[in-house]
Design an enzyme around this catalytic site. Sequence first.
Site, short mmCIF file in Angstrom:
data_model
loop_
_atom_site.label_atom_id
_atom_site.label_comp_id
_atom_site.label_asym_id
_atom_site.label_seq_id
_atom_site.Cartn_x
_atom_site.Cartn_y
_atom_site.Cartn_z
N GLU A 119 -24.64 97.11 48.86
CA GLU A 119 -25.21 95.92 49.51
C GLU A 119 -26.51 95.50 48.83
OE1 GLU A 119 -24.50 95.83 54.00
OE2 GLU A 119 -24.07 97.92 53.51
N ALA A 141 -15.16 107.19 55.78
CA ALA A 141 -13.76 106.92 55.43
C ALA A 141 -13.68 107.14 53.92
CB ALA A 141 -13.42 105.48 55.77
N1 HPA Z 1 -12.35 104.65 47.32
C1 HPA Z 1 -13.63 104.37 47.68
N2 HPA Z 1 -14.02 104.24 48.93
C2 HPA Z 1 -13.09 104.38 49.89
C3 HPA Z 1 -11.74 104.65 49.58
C4 HPA Z 1 -11.35 104.80 48.22
O1 HPA Z 1 -10.19 105.04 47.87
N3 HPA Z 1 -11.08 104.73 50.77
C5 HPA Z 1 -12.00 104.50 51.75
N4 HPA Z 1 -13.22 104.30 51.22
#
Ligand code: HPA
Length: 270
Positions: free
Chosen positions: A84, A111
Site C-alpha cells: 500500500e 491468508a
Molecule cells: N501469494 C501471495 N499472497 C497470497 C497468496 C499467494 O498465493 N494467497 C493468499 N495470499
Amino acid sequence: MNNIQKSTATIQNALPDFAPEIAIILGSGLGKITDIMDVKATISYSELAGFPQTNVVGHDGVVLLGTVGGKNVMFLKGRKHLYEGNAVDSLKTMIRTIKSLGVQTLMLTNAAGSLIKSYGPGSLMAISDHINLTGTNPLIGDNDDEWGPRFPPMENAWDADLRKNLMSAANKAGITMGEGVYCQFLGPTFETPAEIGMARAIGADLVGMSTVTENIIARHCGLQCIGISAVTNLAAGMGDVALSHDQTLEGAAKAEQNMAKLIREFIVNL
Ligand code: HPA
C-alpha cells in the site's frame, strides 16, 4: 503525547482495568473469528491515533476487547500492507500500542499460498520461521532506542514454546495442522511460477504479502510471536485455479471455522 501514547490511552479508557494477555491480528477474510469472543468494547481504528486506515476488502479496521474462555483478549481486524506504500508507520504504532498495553504474546494470522500440495485451500499451517523477501525492512532508518535494539536477533522470531502449545491445541481440537516457513513477497502482484520455484528452492512452504513485517516490529520491542496461516490456494503454477483476491477470501472462508476453533483452544490453555 505521541500516537502510541494517545492510542494506548484511548483503548484503556474504552475498558478501564482490562489487561489483555494476548493480541491477535486477523488477516484477510478471517474477521469472523472474533465470534469466539465475548466482546466488552469495540474501538474503530479511526478513533486510534496513527492506526492504519484500512481500505482493502476483508480488512475491517477495528479493535475488539473481551474474553475468550475467561482469558482477556484483544483482537485487531485489519492491517496495512507494504504494497500500500505507507504501511510501516501505522504498523509500528499499532504493534507498539499492543506492547504498551502490557500484552506479551502477539498472534499473527494471514491468508497464504501453499507450496505443499497436501496442504491445500482450507488447511492451517503454523509459521515455524520466515524469509523476508520484500527487499525492505520496517526498522530501516534511525533506531527507536526506547523500543528495542539497533540489531535485533531473529533466531526466535516465531516462539518455539508457543508453537508447541498451538500444536497441542490443534490435537485437542481434532484439527490437522502443518508447520512451515512463510516467505513474504512485497506484492501486490501474486507471484510468477518461476518466483514460486525460487521460493521453494530457498526453503519456503508458504507465501504471502504480510506478517513478516509485523513480526519484525514485534520482535524488536520484545513481543513473543505465534503465527498461523490459513491456506487459501496452492501457490502460482501449482493449482488449476486462477489467483485473485476473491479467491483468497473464498479460501480463507474455508479455513475460518477451524482457525476459530484452534485459536479458542490455544487461548483457553494459555
Ligand atoms: N501469494 C501471495 N499472497 C497470497 C497468496 C499467494 O498465493 N494467497 C493468499 N495470499
